[in-house]
Design a protein around this motif. Sequence first.
Motif, PDB file in Angstrom:
ATOM      1  N   PHE A  51      59.492  98.482  84.713  1.00 49.04           N
ATOM      2  CA  PHE A  51      58.572  99.455  84.433  1.00 49.04           C
ATOM      3  C   PHE A  51      57.282  98.917  83.872  1.00 49.04           C
ATOM      4  O   PHE A  51      56.118  99.572  83.522  1.00 49.04           O
ATOM      5  CB  PHE A  51      58.890 100.531  83.611  1.00 49.04           C
ATOM      6  CG  PHE A  51      60.134 101.460  84.097  1.00 49.04           C
ATOM      7  CD1 PHE A  51      59.602 102.207  85.071  1.00 49.04           C
ATOM      8  CD2 PHE A  51      61.559 101.024  83.786  1.00 49.04           C
ATOM      9  CE1 PHE A  51      60.803 103.089  85.462  1.00 49.04           C
ATOM     10  CE2 PHE A  51      62.534 101.852  84.290  1.00 49.04           C
ATOM     11  CZ  PHE A  51      62.109 102.658  85.361  1.00 49.04           C
ATOM     12  N   ASN A  52      57.315  97.582  83.799  1.00 50.54           N
ATOM     13  CA  ASN A  52      56.001  96.934  83.041  1.00 50.54           C
ATOM     14  C   ASN A  52      55.980  95.348  83.333  1.00 50.54           C
ATOM     15  O   ASN A  52      56.728  94.641  84.189  1.00 50.54           O
ATOM     16  CB  ASN A  52      56.205  96.872  81.578  1.00 50.54           C
ATOM     17  CG  ASN A  52      54.875  97.006  80.844  1.00 50.54           C
ATOM     18  OD1 ASN A  52      53.800  96.776  81.452  1.00 50.54           O
ATOM     19  ND2 ASN A  52      54.752  97.043  79.496  1.00 50.54           N
ATOM     20  N   PHE A  53      54.821  94.782  82.944  1.00 50.09           N
ATOM     21  CA  PHE A  53      54.634  93.499  83.419  1.00 50.09           C
ATOM     22  C   PHE A  53      55.157  92.613  82.354  1.00 50.09           C
ATOM     23  O   PHE A  53      55.416  92.633  81.364  1.00 50.09           O
ATOM     24  CB  PHE A  53      52.946  93.118  83.486  1.00 50.09           C
ATOM     25  CG  PHE A  53      52.453  93.683  84.946  1.00 50.09           C
ATOM     26  CD1 PHE A  53      52.431  92.961  85.834  1.00 50.09           C
ATOM     27  CD2 PHE A  53      51.815  94.893  84.777  1.00 50.09           C
ATOM     28  CE1 PHE A  53      51.625  93.645  87.050  1.00 50.09           C
ATOM     29  CE2 PHE A  53      51.086  95.462  85.618  1.00 50.09           C
ATOM     30  CZ  PHE A  53      51.073  94.702  87.017  1.00 50.09           C
ATOM     31  N   GLU A  54      55.432  91.312  82.955  1.00 49.89           N
ATOM     32  CA  GLU A  54      56.017  90.321  82.217  1.00 49.89           C
ATOM     33  C   GLU A  54      55.291  89.072  82.372  1.00 49.89           C
ATOM     34  O   GLU A  54      54.704  88.749  83.453  1.00 49.89           O
ATOM     35  CB  GLU A  54      57.372  89.927  82.253  1.00 49.89           C
ATOM     36  CG  GLU A  54      58.501  90.983  81.842  1.00 49.89           C
ATOM     37  CD  GLU A  54      59.902  90.447  82.126  1.00 49.89           C
ATOM     38  OE1 GLU A  54      60.214  89.563  82.873  1.00 49.89           O
ATOM     39  OE2 GLU A  54      60.802  91.284  81.952  1.00 49.89           O
ATOM     40  N   GLY A  55      54.964  88.241  81.259  1.00 46.88           N
ATOM     41  CA  GLY A  55      54.143  87.046  81.209  1.00 46.88           C
ATOM     42  C   GLY A  55      52.577  87.373  81.089  1.00 46.88           C
ATOM     43  O   GLY A  55      52.133  88.441  81.238  1.00 46.88           O
ATOM     44  N   GLY A  56      51.838  86.188  80.785  1.00 47.28           N
ATOM     45  CA  GLY A  56      50.370  86.424  80.952  1.00 47.28           C
ATOM     46  C   GLY A  56      50.151  87.153  79.634  1.00 47.28           C
ATOM     47  O   GLY A  56      50.768  87.293  78.899  1.00 47.28           O
TER      48      GLY A  56
END
Length: 385
Positions: free
Chosen positions: A242-247
Amino acid sequence: MTNPVQALNSARVRGWLYQALFLACTLAVAWYLVSNTLTNLATRGVATGFGFLQREAGFEIGESLLPYSASDTYLTALVVGLLNTLAVSAAGVVLATVLGVLIGIGRLSSNWMVNRFATLYVETVRNVPLLLQLVVWYTILNRLPSPREALEVLPGIFLSNRGMKFPVLVEHAGHGWILLALLAGIAAAIAAVRYGRRHREATGKPFPTLPAVIAALLLPPAAAFITTGAPLAFDVPVLAGFNFEGGGAVTPEFTALLIGLSVYTAGFIAEIVRSGILAVPHGQTEAGLALGLSPGKILRLVILPQALRVIVPPLTSQYLNLTKNSSLAVAIGYPDLVSVSNTSANQTGQVVEAVAMMMVVYLIISLAISGFMNWYNRRVALVTR
């Protein structure tokens, strides 16, 4: 020997006496307020002092420039809040200045569309309460799509209701040398600008300042990059669940606060810039045209340098207002100094100490900004004979 009655007739003696009486009254009032507060706190069994700063905070902070966890002390939590305040204030000052200068110049444009747009911007922004603007910006950002439907504004840069995600450079030992080279390049660029100004004043001939600055900023980091062999690898955000990982990430709270402070303060800076430009005699523009300068060069080389002596003093007040207005961050959930201090005060019950620390911190920040702007104002002041 001087008669006491005659001494009181002296304006200097009376001045010292009045000041001493005023100081004595001020100290008496301060003593009464402090002693009365301490007595009431002791009567109600409320602890006093700053010993709570070394206790475990026990609460998380959603956004931090330093490594932080709930097991850290209240002092660490307050430092995190202070850094968040300084970060949004510094970014807001830069953005508000750039936007305000552009809008202020637009207010004097002969283009009807540009002039009307700048006027509408100033009159609208300055007459709508800042708190309401912050709520509007925060609501807009929270109406963006979810991470699964995020907008990819540029390759690797995603915009959603969780904020903005973007690629960040993967850390490497050689990056430290590149950073040092960049700092050296910035120092060289400043030296090139100063030399170019002295060269133009001494000879009347232009110096290629812009190429020198670009070379100073690019060549040292490039040489350090090639020498150290540091990899140019990026950590790109990837959707996972449900969300972004990394960056890296910028939260909606920070973005809404930054936009609100910058847009609001830019409206006031625009009027300061406009009044500063109008304070320069029109004959300066005519003289520039007679020398064959373009309107852009007249504005940059003739008008703005003279307008700075009028712009800088009121500009200082706007920088101070922006910094203090950042305390409204608590309304949209951004963990600034005020927000963290309120949480600490609610948990410990030591409200007086928390409020006193906030007052001292904002006082120090304001004095630092005022001192720097006063120094800069002396640098740009016209030297008269």
